[in-house]
Structures are given as structure tokens and as C-alpha cells.
Design a protein around this motif. Structure first.
Motif, PDB file in Angstrom:
ATOM      1  N   PRO A  19       6.837   1.657   3.081  1.00 19.48           N
ATOM      2  CA  PRO A  19       7.009   1.260   1.697  1.00 19.48           C
ATOM      3  C   PRO A  19       5.799   1.622   0.864  1.00 19.48           C
ATOM      4  O   PRO A  19       4.669   1.680   1.341  1.00 19.48           O
ATOM      5  CB  PRO A  19       7.156  -0.265   1.792  1.00 19.48           C
ATOM      6  CG  PRO A  19       6.521  -0.632   3.082  1.00 19.48           C
ATOM      7  CD  PRO A  19       6.781   0.516   3.998  1.00 19.48           C
ATOM      8  N   ALA A  20       6.040   1.870  -0.430  1.00 18.34           N
ATOM      9  CA  ALA A  20       4.947   2.186  -1.334  1.00 18.34           C
ATOM     10  C   ALA A  20       3.977   1.019  -1.403  1.00 18.34           C
ATOM     11  O   ALA A  20       4.371  -0.143  -1.398  1.00 18.34           O
ATOM     12  CB  ALA A  20       5.509   2.495  -2.720  1.00 18.34           C
ATOM     13  N   HIS A  21       2.704   1.333  -1.471  1.00 20.91           N
ATOM     14  CA  HIS A  21       1.695   0.292  -1.476  1.00 20.91           C
ATOM     15  C   HIS A  21       1.627  -0.401  -2.831  1.00 20.91           C
ATOM     16  O   HIS A  21       1.782   0.209  -3.873  1.00 20.91           O
ATOM     17  CB  HIS A  21       0.324   0.890  -1.162  1.00 20.91           C
ATOM     18  CG  HIS A  21       0.240   1.411   0.231  1.00 20.91           C
ATOM     19  ND1 HIS A  21      -0.855   2.085   0.698  1.00 20.91           N
ATOM     20  CD2 HIS A  21       1.107   1.359   1.274  1.00 20.91           C
ATOM     21  CE1 HIS A  21      -0.668   2.436   1.955  1.00 20.91           C
ATOM     22  NE2 HIS A  21       0.520   2.008   2.314  1.00 20.91           N
ATOM     23  N   ALA A  22       1.392  -1.692  -2.813  1.00 20.82           N
ATOM     24  CA  ALA A  22       1.161  -2.445  -4.030  1.00 20.82           C
ATOM     25  C   ALA A  22      -0.340  -2.468  -4.268  1.00 20.82           C
ATOM     26  O   ALA A  22      -1.069  -3.229  -3.639  1.00 20.82           O
ATOM     27  CB  ALA A  22       1.719  -3.859  -3.894  1.00 20.82           C
ATOM     28  N   GLU A  23      -0.824  -1.607  -5.153  1.00 18.35           N
ATOM     29  CA  GLU A  23      -2.247  -1.432  -5.320  1.00 18.35           C
ATOM     30  C   GLU A  23      -2.862  -2.548  -6.151  1.00 18.35           C
ATOM     31  O   GLU A  23      -2.272  -3.034  -7.106  1.00 18.35           O
ATOM     32  CB  GLU A  23      -2.533  -0.077  -5.973  1.00 18.35           C
ATOM     33  CG  GLU A  23      -2.118   1.108  -5.117  1.00 18.35           C
ATOM     34  CD  GLU A  23      -2.502   2.434  -5.746  1.00 18.35           C
ATOM     35  OE1 GLU A  23      -2.880   2.438  -6.929  1.00 18.35           O
ATOM     36  OE2 GLU A  23      -2.411   3.455  -5.047  1.00 18.35           O
ATOM     37  N   SER A  24      -4.086  -2.945  -5.785  1.00 20.46           N
ATOM     38  CA  SER A  24      -4.865  -3.916  -6.533  1.00 20.46           C
ATOM     39  C   SER A  24      -6.074  -3.212  -7.117  1.00 20.46           C
ATOM     40  O   SER A  24      -6.799  -2.517  -6.407  1.00 20.46           O
ATOM     41  CB  SER A  24      -5.320  -5.062  -5.613  1.00 20.46           C
ATOM     42  OG  SER A  24      -4.204  -5.757  -5.097  1.00 20.46           O
ATOM     43  N   ASP A  25      -6.299  -3.401  -8.416  1.00 19.10           N
ATOM     44  CA  ASP A  25      -7.383  -2.734  -9.119  1.00 19.10           C
ATOM     45  C   ASP A  25      -8.728  -3.347  -8.738  1.00 19.10           C
ATOM     46  O   ASP A  25      -8.919  -4.565  -8.815  1.00 19.10           O
ATOM     47  CB  ASP A  25      -7.142  -2.850 -10.624  1.00 19.10           C
ATOM     48  CG  ASP A  25      -8.145  -2.038 -11.422  1.00 19.10           C
ATOM     49  OD1 ASP A  25      -8.846  -1.205 -10.813  1.00 19.10           O
ATOM     50  OD2 ASP A  25      -8.221  -2.243 -12.647  1.00 19.10           O
ATOM     51  N   GLY A  27     -11.566  -1.977 -10.170  1.00 21.11           N
ATOM     52  CA  GLY A  27     -12.458  -1.596 -11.245  1.00 21.11           C
ATOM     53  C   GLY A  27     -13.140  -0.272 -10.955  1.00 21.11           C
ATOM     54  O   GLY A  27     -13.214   0.181  -9.805  1.00 21.11           O
ATOM     55  N   GLY A  28     -13.618   0.383 -11.995  1.00 13.82           N
ATOM     56  CA  GLY A  28     -14.309   1.654 -11.826  1.00 13.82           C
ATOM     57  C   GLY A  28     -13.410   2.772 -11.352  1.00 13.82           C
ATOM     58  O   GLY A  28     -13.886   3.761 -10.806  1.00 13.82           O
ATOM     59  N   GLY A  29     -12.100   2.612 -11.556  1.00 14.02           N
ATOM     60  CA  GLY A  29     -11.159   3.636 -11.118  1.00 14.02           C
ATOM     61  C   GLY A  29     -10.724   3.508  -9.678  1.00 14.02           C
ATOM     62  O   GLY A  29      -9.949   4.340  -9.187  1.00 14.02           O
ATOM     63  N   PHE A  30     -11.207   2.469  -8.977  1.00 18.67           N
ATOM     64  CA  PHE A  30     -10.858   2.272  -7.572  1.00 18.67           C
ATOM     65  C   PHE A  30      -9.732   1.248  -7.429  1.00 18.67           C
ATOM     66  O   PHE A  30      -9.620   0.300  -8.221  1.00 18.67           O
ATOM     67  CB  PHE A  30     -12.069   1.795  -6.768  1.00 18.67           C
ATOM     68  CG  PHE A  30     -13.115   2.839  -6.562  1.00 18.67           C
ATOM     69  CD1 PHE A  30     -13.038   3.722  -5.499  1.00 18.67           C
ATOM     70  CD2 PHE A  30     -14.189   2.951  -7.444  1.00 18.67           C
ATOM     71  CE1 PHE A  30     -14.010   4.690  -5.298  1.00 18.67           C
ATOM     72  CE2 PHE A  30     -15.165   3.919  -7.258  1.00 18.67           C
ATOM     73  CZ  PHE A  30     -15.070   4.793  -6.185  1.00 18.67           C
ATOM     74  N   SER A  31      -8.928   1.417  -6.402  1.00 27.94           N
ATOM     75  CA  SER A  31      -7.866   0.463  -6.078  1.00 27.94           C
ATOM     76  C   SER A  31      -7.765   0.333  -4.574  1.00 27.94           C
ATOM     77  O   SER A  31      -8.175   1.222  -3.822  1.00 27.94           O
ATOM     78  CB  SER A  31      -6.520   0.912  -6.660  1.00 27.94           C
ATOM     79  OG  SER A  31      -6.134   2.169  -6.113  1.00 27.94           O
ATOM     80  N   VAL A  32      -7.224  -0.794  -4.120  1.00 25.56           N
ATOM     81  CA  VAL A  32      -7.060  -1.037  -2.694  1.00 25.56           C
ATOM     82  C   VAL A  32      -5.616  -1.427  -2.425  1.00 25.56           C
ATOM     83  O   VAL A  32      -4.961  -2.063  -3.255  1.00 25.56           O
ATOM     84  CB  VAL A  32      -8.022  -2.146  -2.199  1.00 25.56           C
ATOM     85  CG1 VAL A  32      -7.747  -3.462  -2.898  1.00 25.56           C
ATOM     86  CG2 VAL A  32      -7.952  -2.292  -0.688  1.00 25.56           C
ATOM     87  N   SER A  33      -5.094  -1.026  -1.294  1.00 24.21           N
ATOM     88  CA  SER A  33      -3.716  -1.358  -0.909  1.00 24.21           C
ATOM     89  C   SER A  33      -3.650  -1.514   0.601  1.00 24.21           C
ATOM     90  O   SER A  33      -4.513  -1.031   1.337  1.00 24.21           O
ATOM     91  CB  SER A  33      -2.739  -0.276  -1.373  1.00 24.21           C
ATOM     92  OG  SER A  33      -3.078   0.987  -0.809  1.00 24.21           O
ATOM     93  N   VAL A  62      -8.431   2.582   0.347  1.00 22.72           N
ATOM     94  CA  VAL A  62      -9.145   2.509  -0.917  1.00 22.72           C
ATOM     95  C   VAL A  62      -9.049   3.885  -1.576  1.00 22.72           C
ATOM     96  O   VAL A  62      -9.411   4.893  -0.956  1.00 22.72           O
ATOM     97  CB  VAL A  62     -10.617   2.109  -0.728  1.00 22.72           C
ATOM     98  CG1 VAL A  62     -11.353   2.132  -2.066  1.00 22.72           C
ATOM     99  CG2 VAL A  62     -10.715   0.721  -0.083  1.00 22.72           C
ATOM    100  N   ALA A  63      -8.538   3.909  -2.801  1.00 23.38           N
ATOM    101  CA  ALA A  63      -8.331   5.177  -3.499  1.00 23.38           C
ATOM    102  C   ALA A  63      -9.016   5.150  -4.858  1.00 23.38           C
ATOM    103  O   ALA A  63      -9.209   4.093  -5.464  1.00 23.38           O
ATOM    104  CB  ALA A  63      -6.835   5.440  -3.676  1.00 23.38           C
ATOM    105  N   HIS A  64      -9.383   6.347  -5.352  1.00 22.89           N
ATOM    106  CA  HIS A  64      -9.965   6.500  -6.680  1.00 22.89           C
ATOM    107  C   HIS A  64      -8.982   7.256  -7.557  1.00 22.89           C
ATOM    108  O   HIS A  64      -8.181   8.058  -7.058  1.00 22.89           O
ATOM    109  CB  HIS A  64     -11.295   7.248  -6.598  1.00 22.89           C
ATOM    110  CG  HIS A  64     -12.051   7.267  -7.885  1.00 22.89           C
ATOM    111  ND1 HIS A  64     -12.021   8.338  -8.751  1.00 22.89           N
ATOM    112  CD2 HIS A  64     -12.852   6.327  -8.457  1.00 22.89           C
ATOM    113  CE1 HIS A  64     -12.761   8.066  -9.803  1.00 22.89           C
ATOM    114  NE2 HIS A  64     -13.290   6.858  -9.654  1.00 22.89           N
TER     115      HIS A  64
END
Length: 236
Positions: A19-25, A27-33, A62-64
Motif C-alpha cells: 500500500p502507498a505510504h502515509a507520509e508524515s512531514d 519539515g525542511g522538505g523531508f517526510s517519513v513513512s 525518509v524521503a526529501h
């Protein structure tokens, strides 16, 4: 992004597109899922890594916003002196749209077996894939290359694959298909190459997802014969 490394080719391991990840912001352009799943059989490129038993899996990424990402993903496997009882993958790469409807994903991935007691089973590979959306269908082609390493028999290996996912309009269901070809030191066939394939369906309900697929290879054996694999997943 363990689920995006092989696009829909995750069919070859967990038997359906996660399933597609539900990303959490962050800050600074980074997100975690994150993601977790229970599978009836951990199949990787058609081979059962859990001795055809249930496996527990999960990962975090962790993605930017630039497209760069790092992450880790793990699964329980059949306990053995060489591999232990856990597979842990670590990876880093870049993913993004390079043309209208065309996405590229490239990176490097390490397969680690921290519980192994005999020798060093860890190895690494580089990967790349292209995905293209055509109407309700997404088509992915990709390659994963493992350079010569002591842990894989001092020879290299290449895996090429193609995948398709077709979403049924006005339903949560996606039909999936996969075919892959392994040639080199990671082959389980005496001819040093083999084909794996799968056909399946997935239904997503918000954070939850359920899937079923038939997974098989062109190699006869207790861990490579065709089987139906079910998956219950969650993204967060």
C-alpha cells in the motif's frame, strides 16, 4: 522506499504491490513513512525465504522533496546457520518524474543477515527502473545488478523484470502481473538462470491493504513451486 525499489516487482517477494505510504512531514522538505505486513509466504524472486511459512515484514523510509530517499526494510525468514532468522535491507536512492508520465528510480541496496553464524551472507546490488502510466495501467521495467562478491559465490548476478498494475475504476482493486529473469550467482537453477512470475490482485482501504497472488518459477523444487500467497498490510 523498499516498496518502490522494484516497483510492482515486490510481487516477487510479498506477492502484491504494497500500500502507498502515509507520509508524515518532518519539515525542511523531508517526510517519513512506514509499512508493515503479514504474508503467508515470503517469496523473493519466486523463491520462498520463509520455508513456505508465514512471515512478518516492515520498513521505514525518509524521503526529501528533491526525490532522494533512504530506508530500511526487514522480514522474518526461515532460521538457518548461514542466514539466521532475519533479513534486513538498507537502501538509498533517487526517484522522480523525468518526463510526463515517466518516472525513474535508481539506487543501491544492501541485503543484511545479522543473525547468521556461519560466514558472511551479506551482499549488495544497484538497481534502476522506469515506470510509465497509460490510462488506468502502470507499466514498470527494471534491472538489479549484483557485482561479484564472496558472499554470492565470487560471481555477479543480474535480474531483469517487467510489471504491470491495472486499477479497476471506481473500486479499491488493482490487478497486478510480474515476470522476472535471474542470471548469475543467485540463480537456483543448474543452468544458472531461471524465470519467475506472478499474477495477483490487491484491495486498499485507507491505511489497510489485502492482497492475493499466485507466484511461481520455471524451476521445480519445494521452495520454488507455484503457490498462492496472501498479504495483509498497513501503511503509516
Amino acid at each position: 522506499m523498499r516498496t518502490s525499489i522494484f516497483g510492482l516487482a515486490l510481487l516477487a517477494s510479498t506477492a502484491f504491490a504494497a500500500p502507498a505510504h502515509a507520509e508524515s512531514d518532518l519539515g525542511g522538505g523531508f517526510s517519513v513513512s512506514g509499512n508493515a505486513a503479514l504474508v503467508t509466504d515470503y517469496r523473493f524472486r519466486g523463491i520462498s525465504f520463509s520455508d513456505e511459512d508465514i512471515a512478518i515484514q516492515g520498513g521505514i523510509d525518509v524521503a526529501h522533496e528533491s526525490g532522494f530517499y533512504i530506508g530500511t526494510w526487514g522480514s522474518s525468514i526461515e532460521d538457518s546457520p548461514v542466514f539466521g532468522h532475519t533479513e534486513l535491507d538498507v537502501y538509498a536512492g533517487w526517484s522522480g518524474e523525468v518526463a510526463s508520465g515517466l518516472s525513474l528510480d535508481v539506487g543501491v541496496l544492501g541485503y543484511l543477515y545479522p543473525n547468521g553464524n556461519v560466514g558472511n551472507a551479506d551482499y549488495w546490488e544497484v538497481y534502476g527502473s522506469l515506470s510509465y502510466s497509460i490510462g488506468i495501467a502502470e507499466i514498470t521495467t527494471g534491472v538489479a545488478y549484483d557485482p561479484s562478491q564472496n558472499s554470492i559465490g565470487s560471481d555477479d548476478n543480474i535480474y531483469v523484470y517487467g510489471d504491470v498494475g491495472v486499477g479497476i475504476p471506481e473500486t479499491p482493486i488493482t490487478l497486478t502481473g510480474h515476470i522476472g529473469y535471474t542470471n548469475g550467482s543467485l540463480s537456483i537453477d543448474n543452468d544458472v538462470d531461471y524465470v519467475d512470475w506472478s499474477l495477483g490482485a490487491e484491495a486498499s482501504f485507507g491505511m489497510l491493504s489485502v492482497g492475493v497472488a499466485y507466484v511461481s518459477t520455471a524451476v521445480n523444487g519445494p521452495l520454488t513451486d507455484g503457490t498462492v500467497v496472501g498479504t495483509l498490510g498497513v501503511s503509516f
